[in-house]
Design an enzyme around this catalytic site. Sequence first.
Site, PDB file in Angstrom:
ATOM      1  N   HIS A   1       4.853   9.135 122.277  1.00 33.62           N
ATOM      2  CA  HIS A   1       5.615   9.582 121.077  1.00 33.62           C
ATOM      3  C   HIS A   1       6.391  10.596 121.136  1.00 33.62           C
ATOM      4  CE1 HIS A   1       1.509   8.034 119.316  1.00 33.62           C
ATOM      5  NE2 HIS A   1       2.170   6.877 119.981  1.00 33.62           N
TER       6      HIS A   1
ATOM      7  N   ARG B   1      12.252   2.159 111.237  1.00 33.05           N
ATOM      8  CA  ARG B   1      10.761   1.916 111.689  1.00 33.05           C
ATOM      9  C   ARG B   1       9.790   2.669 111.302  1.00 33.05           C
ATOM     10  NH1 ARG B   1      13.957   1.279 116.958  1.00 33.05           N
ATOM     11  NH2 ARG B   1      13.493  -0.781 118.115  1.00 33.05           N
TER      12      ARG B   1
ATOM     13  N   ARG C   1      11.605  -1.687 107.738  1.00 32.07           N
ATOM     14  CA  ARG C   1      10.652  -2.424 108.165  1.00 32.07           C
ATOM     15  C   ARG C   1       9.090  -2.179 107.939  1.00 32.07           C
ATOM     16  NH1 ARG C   1      10.433  -3.472 114.477  1.00 32.07           N
ATOM     17  NH2 ARG C   1       9.592  -1.454 114.561  1.00 32.07           N
TER      18      ARG C   1
ATOM     19  N   GLU D   1      11.120 -12.418 115.823  1.00 31.41           N
ATOM     20  CA  GLU D   1      10.651 -11.921 117.065  1.00 31.41           C
ATOM     21  C   GLU D   1       9.767 -12.779 117.642  1.00 31.41           C
ATOM     22  OE1 GLU D   1      10.162  -7.265 116.697  1.00 31.41           O
ATOM     23  OE2 GLU D   1       9.085  -8.456 114.856  1.00 31.41           O
TER      24      GLU D   1
ATOM     25  N   ASN E   1      14.276  -7.518 121.199  1.00 30.31           N
ATOM     26  CA  ASN E   1      13.135  -7.095 122.226  1.00 30.31           C
ATOM     27  C   ASN E   1      11.979  -7.794 122.373  1.00 30.31           C
ATOM     28  OD1 ASN E   1      15.118  -4.766 122.190  1.00 30.31           O
ATOM     29  ND2 ASN E   1      13.674  -3.258 121.136  1.00 30.31           N
ATOM     30  N   ASP E   2      11.530  -8.117 121.086  1.00 33.72           N
ATOM     31  CA  ASP E   2      10.459  -8.948 120.922  1.00 33.72           C
ATOM     32  C   ASP E   2      10.743 -10.229 121.294  1.00 33.72           C
ATOM     33  OD1 ASP E   2       7.897  -7.329 121.138  1.00 33.72           O
ATOM     34  OD2 ASP E   2       8.512  -6.571 119.008  1.00 33.72           O
TER      35      ASP E   2
ATOM     36  N   ARG F   1       7.993  -6.525 128.015  1.00 33.82           N
ATOM     37  CA  ARG F   1       9.075  -5.604 128.022  1.00 33.82           C
ATOM     38  C   ARG F   1       8.849  -4.340 128.487  1.00 33.82           C
ATOM     39  NH1 ARG F   1       9.551  -4.716 121.200  1.00 33.82           N
ATOM     40  NH2 ARG F   1      10.225  -2.622 121.671  1.00 33.82           N
TER      41      ARG F   1
ATOM     42  N   CYS G   1      18.742  -6.284 115.741  1.00 33.76           N
ATOM     43  CA  CYS G   1      18.433  -5.123 115.975  1.00 33.76           C
ATOM     44  C   CYS G   1      17.606  -4.497 117.094  1.00 33.76           C
ATOM     45  CB  CYS G   1      17.683  -4.538 114.517  1.00 33.76           C
ATOM     46  SG  CYS G   1      16.136  -5.185 114.267  1.00 33.76           S
TER      47      CYS G   1
HETATM   48  C1  PEP Z   1      12.457  -5.932 118.634  1.00 25.35           C
HETATM   49  O1  PEP Z   1      11.388  -6.163 118.845  1.00 25.35           O
HETATM   50  O2  PEP Z   1      13.621  -6.230 118.898  1.00 25.35           O
HETATM   51  C2  PEP Z   1      12.763  -4.578 117.702  1.00 25.35           C
HETATM   52  C3  PEP Z   1      13.794  -4.123 117.090  1.00 25.35           C
HETATM   53  O3  PEP Z   1      11.594  -3.850 117.187  1.00 25.35           O
HETATM   54  P1  PEP Z   1      10.694  -3.248 118.089  1.00 25.35           P
HETATM   55  O4  PEP Z   1      11.672  -2.665 119.368  1.00 25.35           O
HETATM   56  O5  PEP Z   1      10.350  -1.564 117.112  1.00 25.35           O
HETATM   57  O6  PEP Z   1       9.595  -3.999 118.477  1.00 25.35           O
HETATM   58 MG    MG Z   2       9.590  -5.826 117.651  1.00 25.21          MG
END
Ligand code: PEP
Ligand code: MG
Length: 737
Positions: free
Chosen positions: A349, A456, A492, A591, A614-615, A625, A662
């Site tokens: 964090h 977020r 979100r 995702e 990302n996910d 990841r 995103c």
């Molecule tokens: C993602 O998964 O790409 C995303 C934007 O959400 P986070 O990185 O918060 O999981």
């Molecule tokens: Mg995500």
Amino acid sequence: MAEPLEAQARLDEIVRQIAANMVAEVCSLYVLRADGILELYATQGLNPGSVHLAQLRLGEGLVGTIAATARALNLQDAQKHPAFTYLPETGEEIFYSFMGVPILRAGRTLGVLVVQNKEKRIYRDEETEALETVAMVVAEMIAAGSLEGLSRPGVVLDLSRPVHFEGLALADGIGLGHVILHEPRVVVTNLFNEDAEAEVARLEKAVSSLRISIEDMLQRRDMAAEGEHRAVLEAYRMFAHDRGWVRRLEEAVRNGLTAEASVEKVQNDMRARMMHASDPFLRERLHDFDDLANRLLRQLMGRDGDMFGDGVAGDVVIVARSMGAAELLDYRREQIRGLVLEEGGATSHVVIVARALGIPVVGQAKGAVSMAEKGDAIIVDGEEGAVHLRPPADVEKVFVERVQFRAKRQQRYQALRDVPARTRDGQDVALLMNAGLLVDLPQVEAAGAAGIGLFRTELQFMIASTMPKTSDQERLYSAVLDAADGKPVTFRTLDVGGDKVLPYLHQSPEENPALGYRALRLALDRPGLMRTQLRALLKASAGRELRVMFPMVTDLEELRQARDLISREFKHLTRFAHAMPRRLKLGAMIEVPSLLFQLDELMQLVDFVSIGSNDLFQFFCAVDRGNAQISGRFDDLSSPFMRALREILDAGQRHSVSVTLCGEMAGRPLSAMALIGLGFRSISMTSSAIGPVKAMLLELDAEDLHRTITAHLAERHPRQTFRQMLEDYAQAHAIPH
Ligand code: PEP
Ligand code: MG
């Protein structure tokens, strides 16, 4: 010790007095230099002409062995020891008995203190203790810099040696400043007690206050849940009641030390013994003991947590073993140039907050805390994941230039702030930013973002020690909308679980947390949490547009349930005549790959979608990841992933549903170029990426790239990888990337 003497005279006096008091013919003091040489700094009994001339390498001879192992040696017949070496200049061949102790400070060896006798004798334990105590005093003298300049010109002591650490680059940027130790080591100056019994009583009182304070922490409501914090505190509790520890402390006091000095001494001994333990569990426990000893020292000295202490002025770099996010916010932001953590990963964090504040962070810099002294010059390289402690002038110069280069580049991006994000062929692209904390908000304006594409909401929950109240949530959301000043903001809903842990939310351990009980799955099972959040969002957006999206949608039924929840909240609030959002738009994050095969059905249920690349990529390639060993193994700039993204764009077009992306890739200029070429007209990224991405797109002919990409993706056996093709394209068209 208190006599006002010059440094050399003081050392000479120290060795003279030790020799006299211990009835030893020889007492010698060696100091460790930066080049790994132990130099004789003072002696009583050896040839005085060898002072500053006699030298031993680390590990060489008895003295070198003591320094290398950080352990005392007590020998009746020194010459029989396999490590014995004879230094002719000192004339020490006639001495049989030998005792030497390391001069230690915060786990580092700074030198060695030795006594020798002609006849064979065994030094008693009290004598070893006494020598170790004097070694502590000498350690403080060395650390205070009072021995600098006694040696040949140009010789640097080990303590001021430049050190370079390799760690993890956790937050981008370069920072130069002076060290602040987050939990400052307490320097003990008052060493010898006048009244042992009174001192034992003082020690006992401090130990019991320490125990009470640990109990207090354990009782606190936010600590009630199981979890790491609790486990650490329980270990503290166990140690604070460890009879061996308390007995050793009392013994040291009875041998003449003050309570503070005894804590320091027992801790030094413990470190010396455990430092070389290869068992990671033991080493971890050593950290716990260090923390505990520090707490006890602060109790004894009546100093609890003074942040800047007597203050280091100007630019500072905080060095910590680990740190809570809230603790970082206690420092003065304007002064902080960087953060060095011995622990910490990308999702800690404190790292999230530091990143939002634009503070460069390097994590996993093992040993940084014990090597750094308050006020030392230090450089944090958040680009490469390196730390330079006490850097030599040439290294510093390189970094000063890099900072200037970055500042200039930043100015260039700043100059683009009000330039419309339009490609050379006239395509407008919305460059949105990702955010999650109050501290992010000034960036909307500063970076010239077109809005917030991903807020977020879990970050507020993650950095708090207790569940944020509905009113706190509402206040944050309303501040976000104010800062956006009419630009669109997409909130979100809570994405917790997986690596996003809330200390106060009980979760059972999972084998595959990324695939586990997280995000929407958890929210739908515990609708109370999500309902409160939706209510806060609805209230905060009174009279304005509210855009809400749901994370980790896997099945359309989940989306229907989430929509039902929000419409119920909407009705509920309307019934109580609350002011409502002017317009409500609902979206889903893409995702999970299962959505790729029901895109038409999905698009019918939503107003917009946002791809969490990302996910999505993590699940697409089954590649964790957060695992540095494999996370770079597969390329998100590759044909299969690009084809998947194109499917989503096409489906969005068929149903007139807007599509954004995103994930982190939106913020990398080359990837952003690919996305725009593919057909994206809206992408969301960290605010610091907006400048570089805009600089790229201003030079881009989106339609031309689109043709090139389409041709490449149609080929069965392209001669280049997708990434290579893009790099060549950018190169050939002079597009900055
Ligand atoms: C993602 O998964 O790409 C995303 C934007 O959400 P986070 O990185 O918060 O999981
Ligand atoms: Mg995500």
